[in-house]
Design an enzyme around this catalytic site. Structure first.
Site, mmCIF file in Angstrom:
data_model
loop_
_atom_site.group_PDB
_atom_site.id
_atom_site.type_symbol
_atom_site.label_atom_id
_atom_site.label_comp_id
_atom_site.label_asym_id
_atom_site.label_seq_id
_atom_site.Cartn_x
_atom_site.Cartn_y
_atom_site.Cartn_z
ATOM 1 C CB ALA A 42 -0.919 -0.006 1.230
ATOM 2 C CG ASP A 43 2.409 5.308 -1.506
ATOM 3 O OD1 ASP A 43 3.461 5.245 -0.844
ATOM 4 O OD2 ASP A 43 1.978 6.374 -1.992
ATOM 5 C CB THR A 44 -0.867 6.470 2.957
ATOM 6 O OG1 THR A 44 -1.460 5.196 3.228
ATOM 7 C CG2 THR A 44 -1.813 7.572 3.431
#
Length: 193
Positions: A67-69
């Protein structure tokens, strides 16, 4: 088949635990997270999540979740601040304004990739000098996109959100569970055993 979390984030590990999932392994990928020239925040976030998933070494049958935020103020990407000065710059830019927090998920098994992104709206209160300095002194901004983490002391600075709280923290649980189910991984198998 092993389930691998491709992230070094303790928050993502804690959020997976809320689904009753303990990864078989944790393998943080090492990639260049520099935005491309004129890259839009949502496109950037999806690209980075995909690149992370591709960078994790695994057997063909293993399932890898990455994931990337990203914190976005208009078209501007606010990454992880390099120092307290940049954290202050980010927080002052966000002060009294709405911004978006985008979390992109990338799930990979062999050559098959499943992707999903979740966009939430967040409003930060107008920060006083005292609030800004106290937050900077806490060092909670370190390693956090946009220079803050809603689940920490900065939660007192966020009076309003619209969207996924867990997405803002770094792993939208409803969407993660759905993506895992589509990939044939049941988050509930351990409870049934």
């Amino acid at each position: 088949m092993a389930f691998i979390l491709g992230s070094g984030s303790p928050r993502r590990l804690e959020l997976l635990a809320q689904l009753g999932i303990t990864p078989d392994d944790v393998r943080p990928p090492d990639i260049d997270e520099t935005p491309k020239k004129a890259e839009l925040p949502r496109d950037y976030c999806n690209r980075i999540a995909h690149e992370k998933a591709m960078a994790v070494r695994a057997d063909r049958d293993d399932l890898i979740l990455c994931a990337d935020t990203t914190v976005a103020l208009g078209r501007r990407i606010l990454g992880k601040p390099a120092d307290a000065g940049e954290a202050a710059e980010f927080l002052l830019a966000l002060s009294g304004r709405r911004h978006r927090v985008i979390t992109a998920l990338s799930l990979r098994r062999g050559d098959k990739i499943w992707q999903k992104d979740v966009v939430s709206q967040v409003r930060m209160k107008r920060l006083s000098d005292l609030e800004l300095n106290a937050y900077l002194a806490s060092n909670d901004w370190q390693g956090k996109a946009g220079g803050y983490a809603i689940q920490g002391p900065a939660g007192a600075l966020i009076p309003w959100i619209s969207g996924s709280f867990t997405g803002i923290v770094g792993l939208p649980l409803a969407e993660t569970a759905n993506l895992l189910q589509v990939a044939g991984y049941s988050a509930h198998k351990e409870a049934a055993a």
